[in-house]
Design a protein around this motif. Structure first.
Motif, PDB file in Angstrom:
ATOM      1  N   LEU D   5     -57.587  65.130  37.236  1.00 38.42           N
ATOM      2  CA  LEU D   5     -57.206  65.172  38.647  1.00 38.42           C
ATOM      3  C   LEU D   5     -55.708  64.875  38.788  1.00 38.42           C
ATOM      4  O   LEU D   5     -55.165  64.040  38.065  1.00 38.42           O
ATOM      5  CB  LEU D   5     -57.982  64.113  39.446  1.00 38.42           C
ATOM      6  CG  LEU D   5     -59.502  64.137  39.379  1.00 38.42           C
ATOM      7  CD1 LEU D   5     -60.081  62.997  40.232  1.00 38.42           C
ATOM      8  CD2 LEU D   5     -60.047  65.482  39.872  1.00 38.42           C
ATOM      9  N   TYR D   6     -55.069  65.581  39.725  1.00 42.49           N
ATOM     10  CA  TYR D   6     -53.662  65.310  40.035  1.00 42.49           C
ATOM     11  C   TYR D   6     -53.555  64.960  41.522  1.00 42.49           C
ATOM     12  O   TYR D   6     -54.146  65.637  42.364  1.00 42.49           O
ATOM     13  CB  TYR D   6     -52.809  66.547  39.737  1.00 42.49           C
ATOM     14  CG  TYR D   6     -52.955  67.047  38.327  1.00 42.49           C
ATOM     15  CD1 TYR D   6     -52.333  66.396  37.265  1.00 42.49           C
ATOM     16  CD2 TYR D   6     -53.735  68.179  38.050  1.00 42.49           C
ATOM     17  CE1 TYR D   6     -52.481  66.850  35.968  1.00 42.49           C
ATOM     18  CE2 TYR D   6     -53.886  68.637  36.757  1.00 42.49           C
ATOM     19  CZ  TYR D   6     -53.257  67.964  35.711  1.00 42.49           C
ATOM     20  OH  TYR D   6     -53.417  68.411  34.425  1.00 42.49           O
ATOM     21  N   PHE D   7     -52.770  63.916  41.813  1.00 41.06           N
ATOM     22  CA  PHE D   7     -52.663  63.488  43.210  1.00 41.06           C
ATOM     23  C   PHE D   7     -51.229  63.562  43.747  1.00 41.06           C
ATOM     24  O   PHE D   7     -50.264  63.472  42.990  1.00 41.06           O
ATOM     25  CB  PHE D   7     -53.177  62.059  43.374  1.00 41.06           C
ATOM     26  CG  PHE D   7     -54.669  61.952  43.250  1.00 41.06           C
ATOM     27  CD1 PHE D   7     -55.492  62.255  44.331  1.00 41.06           C
ATOM     28  CD2 PHE D   7     -55.262  61.589  42.047  1.00 41.06           C
ATOM     29  CE1 PHE D   7     -56.871  62.178  44.223  1.00 41.06           C
ATOM     30  CE2 PHE D   7     -56.636  61.512  41.926  1.00 41.06           C
ATOM     31  CZ  PHE D   7     -57.443  61.812  43.013  1.00 41.06           C
ATOM     32  N   ARG D  11     -49.779  66.781  42.340  1.00 43.88           N
ATOM     33  CA  ARG D  11     -50.653  67.908  42.681  1.00 43.88           C
ATOM     34  C   ARG D  11     -49.812  69.090  43.174  1.00 43.88           C
ATOM     35  O   ARG D  11     -50.044  70.236  42.801  1.00 43.88           O
ATOM     36  CB  ARG D  11     -51.653  67.493  43.767  1.00 43.88           C
ATOM     37  CG  ARG D  11     -52.695  68.560  44.065  1.00 43.88           C
ATOM     38  CD  ARG D  11     -53.506  68.240  45.322  1.00 43.88           C
ATOM     39  NE  ARG D  11     -52.652  68.156  46.484  1.00 43.88           N
ATOM     40  CZ  ARG D  11     -52.402  67.045  47.162  1.00 43.88           C
ATOM     41  NH1 ARG D  11     -53.003  65.916  46.816  1.00 43.88           N
ATOM     42  NH2 ARG D  11     -51.589  67.058  48.191  1.00 43.88           N
ATOM     43  N   GLU D  72     -63.313  61.270  33.560  1.00 41.37           N
ATOM     44  CA  GLU D  72     -62.416  61.748  34.616  1.00 41.37           C
ATOM     45  C   GLU D  72     -61.056  61.072  34.411  1.00 41.37           C
ATOM     46  O   GLU D  72     -60.956  59.849  34.454  1.00 41.37           O
ATOM     47  CB  GLU D  72     -62.991  61.391  35.991  1.00 41.37           C
ATOM     48  CG  GLU D  72     -62.119  61.823  37.154  1.00 41.37           C
ATOM     49  CD  GLU D  72     -62.829  61.613  38.497  1.00 41.37           C
ATOM     50  OE1 GLU D  72     -63.820  62.328  38.762  1.00 41.37           O
ATOM     51  OE2 GLU D  72     -62.392  60.723  39.265  1.00 41.37           O
ATOM     52  N   ALA D  74     -57.187  60.767  35.760  1.00 43.80           N
ATOM     53  CA  ALA D  74     -56.373  61.065  36.939  1.00 43.80           C
ATOM     54  C   ALA D  74     -54.919  60.686  36.690  1.00 43.80           C
ATOM     55  O   ALA D  74     -54.631  59.642  36.113  1.00 43.80           O
ATOM     56  CB  ALA D  74     -56.903  60.305  38.156  1.00 43.80           C
ATOM     57  N   PHE D  76     -51.214  60.170  38.710  1.00 47.23           N
ATOM     58  CA  PHE D  76     -50.639  60.051  40.055  1.00 47.23           C
ATOM     59  C   PHE D  76     -49.338  59.257  40.048  1.00 47.23           C
ATOM     60  O   PHE D  76     -49.107  58.438  39.165  1.00 47.23           O
ATOM     61  CB  PHE D  76     -51.651  59.446  41.035  1.00 47.23           C
ATOM     62  CG  PHE D  76     -52.380  58.225  40.567  1.00 47.23           C
ATOM     63  CD1 PHE D  76     -51.799  56.965  40.672  1.00 47.23           C
ATOM     64  CD2 PHE D  76     -53.675  58.322  40.037  1.00 47.23           C
ATOM     65  CE1 PHE D  76     -52.495  55.833  40.264  1.00 47.23           C
ATOM     66  CE2 PHE D  76     -54.370  57.190  39.626  1.00 47.23           C
ATOM     67  CZ  PHE D  76     -53.779  55.941  39.732  1.00 47.23           C
TER      68      PHE D  76
END
Lengths: 82, 157, 157, 82
Positions: D5-7, D11, D72, D74, D76
Motif C-alpha cells: 500500500l502507498y499513502f 500514492r 500487508e 505499507a 508512507f
C-alpha cells in the motif's frame, strides 16, 4: 463606617454575613484585635487561626493593610472552588 | 467594564453547554487551531463518603475580579486567541458540571498549558467555598494541600 | 474486538458534538471529577498562506490500532476513568473540527496530562496525512519538527 | 503474494494506491531494493529517503523486518494528523 463580610464556615460560626463597625482602626490587624475581644469563638477563628484570609476592597490583604471609612473588609476560610 | 459585562468570566447558577461555549469562544477569533476545555464535575464520593449534594458559595465582585486577573495572567504568559471561565454557584447534584475553563490558541501547547494554569490558580486564588452533604450531615470542604502544591510548578519556569 | 466496535476510538467523516461526547464519556463512570477535552480545528492560515480546504487521509485498520495503542499507554501511565479519541477524515473547511481527545478522571492533574500526552503521540504516531488547498494550489502538509520534539518531554519522566 | 500500500504523497508520486508482488523477499529491505530498481522516482522516494515510514501488518517496521506471503506492507510519508 467599615463594612465587614464573613463567608462560608466563618459566616456560620459567627452567625452573621455582614456588619458595620466604626472606622476607628488604622489597619486590618487593629480591627481583628478588636473583634477578637468579643469572645472565645472570635479569638479562635479570627486572631489565632493561621488559615483565615482577609480581603480589603476585593484585594487580598494582611494585618498591616490600612483601612479607612467606606472600606469593605472580608474574612473567609481557604478557598475550595473548581 | 463591570464584571457582569465580561463575557469571558461568568459566575452563575445556570448550567452551561460545552458545545455552545466552545463554539462561541473559537469563533471570536479566526486563527484558532486548538481548544482545550476543562470541565469540573461533582463527584459522588469525597473523602470516602457518599456525596448527596454540593453547594457553592462565592464573594460577589471579588470572585469575578480574581478570575479575570488569573485569565489576564494566562494571556500575558502564553500566546492565546481567547479564553473563558464559567463557574457555577448554588446547589448541585453528583455528576453536575461545576466549572468550565476553555482556552483557544493557534497551537495546542499553549492551550494545554494555559488551561491547566488557570484551573490551578482558580483552585487556590478564587473565592469559592464548597459545602457538601453526606449521609452523616453537611460539612465545609477543606482546602487540599495538593492544590497549594499545584501552583508551585508555575512559579519555577 | 474489531476496530469498528471500539467506541473509544473513532475515525469518521462525520463531525462530532462536544457536549454529546463528553457527557457520554463521563457517564461511563460514576467517579469523574474532571474532564479535559482537546479539539483541533482547521486554521484558515498555515505557513502564511490562506487555507481554502483541508483533506485528511488515513490508513484504515492501522490508524485505529495506533490510536488505541496510544490510549492504552495513557491508561497505564495515569489513573483515568475513561478516554475517547475521535478523528475525522475527508474534506474539511476552515474552522471545522478535526479531532477530539477527551479524558475523564477523578482529579484534574491526570486528565490534563493524559490528554496532552495522547495528542502529542497522535501527532507523531497515528497514520493521518493532511493535504491543504491554497490559492496557489494543493500541497501535502509537512511534518513539524516541533511535533517530534513534543513527545520528548514524555520520555523524561 | 505480498500486498503493498502507498499513502498520501507517495500514492500520488507512484500513481497507485496498492499492488501485489510475489512473496520472494525475506525482508522489507529486500522488497525496497527491488522496488527501487523500477526507476528514478522509486529509488528517490523509497530507497534514498530518510523520512519514509514502513509498516508490516499495521505495525511500524524497518528494513530488517521479515515479510512473508499474505503480509500487508505499507509505505508512507511522516504523519501529519491531529
Amino acid at each position: 463606617m467599615v463594612n465587614i463580610l464573613y463567608f462560608a464556615s466563618l459566616r456560620e460560626t459567627f452567625g452573621q454575613a455582614q456588619e458595620q463597625v466604626p472606622a476607628q482602626f488604622r489597619t486590618v490587624g487593629e480591627l481583628v484585635q478588636s473583634l477578637a475581644e468579643r469572645g472565645e469563638q472570635w479569638r479562635t477563628h479570627l486572631l489565632e487561626s493561621n488559615a483565615i484570609q482577609v480581603a480589603v476592597n476585593h484585594d487580598i490583604a494582611h494585618r498591616e493593610t490600612p483601612i479607612k471609612a467606606g472600606d469593605e473588609v472580608a474574612f473567609f476560610p481557604p478557598v475550595t472552588g473548581g | 467594564m463591570s464584571d457582569s459585562q465580561n463575557p469571558f468570566v461568568r459566575v452563575q447558577q445556570d448550567d452551561f453547554d460545552l458545545t455552545t461555549e466552545v463554539n462561541w469562544l473559537r469563533n471570536e477569533h479566526a486563527d484558532v487551531g486548538a481548544v482545550v476545555a476543562f470541565v469540573g464535575t461533582v463527584r459522588d464520593i469525597n473523602e470516602g463518603d457518599d456525596i448527596q449534594q454540593l453547594e457553592l458559595e462565592h464573594y460577589p465582585g471579588m470572585t469575578e475580579k480574581a478570575l479575570e486577573a488569573i485569565r489576564q495572567q494566562a494571556h500575558q504568559r502564553w500566546s492565546l486567541e481567547s479564553s473563558l471561565i464559567i463557574h457555577r454557584i448554588g446547589k448541585m447534584q453528583p455528576k453536575d458540571q461545576i466549572v468550565l475553563v476553555a482556552v483557544a490558541s493557534r497551537h495546542r501547547e499553549n492551550a494545554f498549558e494555559a488551561s491547566h494554569f488557570i484551573m490551578d490558580y482558580l483552585k487556590t486564588n478564587a473565592p469559592f467555598w464548597k459545602k457538601e452533604w453526606t449521609p452523616e450531615g453537611e460539612r465545609w470542604v477543606d482546602a487540599r494541600l495538593s492544590d497549594e502544591q499545584a501552583i508551585q510548578r508555575w512559579l519555577k519556569d
